[in-house]
Design an enzyme around this catalytic site. Structure first.
Site, short mmCIF file in Angstrom:
data_model
loop_
_atom_site.label_atom_id
_atom_site.label_comp_id
_atom_site.label_asym_id
_atom_site.label_seq_id
_atom_site.Cartn_x
_atom_site.Cartn_y
_atom_site.Cartn_z
N HIS A 69 0.84 -1.19 0.00
CA HIS A 69 0.00 0.00 0.00
C HIS A 69 0.88 1.25 0.00
CE1 HIS A 69 -3.84 -2.08 1.72
NE2 HIS A 69 -3.37 -2.66 0.63
N GLU A 71 0.88 3.88 1.87
CA GLU A 71 1.37 4.28 3.20
C GLU A 71 2.56 3.43 3.61
OE1 GLU A 71 -3.20 3.83 3.73
OE2 GLU A 71 -1.67 3.14 2.32
N CYS A 97 -6.05 1.17 5.66
CA CYS A 97 -6.58 -0.11 6.13
C CYS A 97 -6.01 -0.37 7.53
CB CYS A 97 -6.19 -1.24 5.17
SG CYS A 97 -4.43 -1.63 5.20
N CYS A 100 -2.09 -0.84 7.57
CA CYS A 100 -1.35 0.42 7.43
C CYS A 100 -1.54 1.29 8.66
CB CYS A 100 -1.79 1.15 6.17
SG CYS A 100 -1.17 0.35 4.66
#
Length: 141
Positions: A69, A71, A97, A100
């Site tokens: 992801h 992040e 999410c 993260c």
């Protein structure tokens, strides 16, 4: 929040949107910037790990399990630099999410600004529980 801070937040979230354009993912392109003391100290977008093919989805259009992801990419870049994310702000185009969110907490990030809600909100709830300021900003307003 001051008008000046809101103006800066809108600019950085628009920049995160532009950064998302670097992603090779077809289902969703996500961008992230980590800002501290008005300086961008890291950036990331969703994609495969370094050295892997730049294909995020399998033949059925399902995201491959090893795709990172945005992040996570931004936070792990900090680990390879001389920067420190303690007290920083994360600007990300999709709300984090749960996985993260855990990384954000551990990285010492104190604010998260996002411009689109992810389908699950457990990441946002965890961030709030950790005392991290979370804010939605529409970059087009």
């Amino acid at each position: 929040m001051s008008e000046k801070q809101l103006t800066l937040d809108k600019r950085y979230i628009r920049m995160a949107g532009i950064w998302a354009e670097n992603s090779y993912c077809t289902r969703r392109k996500v961008g992230a910037l980590i800002v501290k003391d008005k300086m961008i100290i890291s950036d990331g977008y969703n994609g495969t790990p370094a050295g892997f093919e730049n294909i995020c989805e399998d033949d059925n259009g399902v995201t491959k399990p090893y795709v990172l992801h945005a992040e996570a990419n931004a936070i792990t870049k900090i680990a390879r630099s001389n920067n420190c994310s303690e007290g920083a702000t994360l600007y990300v185009t999709a709300s984090p999410c749960i996985e993260c969110a855990k990384l954000i907490i551990q990285a010492g990030i104190k604010r998260v600004i996002y411009s689109e809600k992810y389908r699950l909100e457990d990441g946002l709830e965890l961030l709030k529980r950790a005392g991290i300021e979370v804010q939605y900003i529409n970059p087009n307003e």
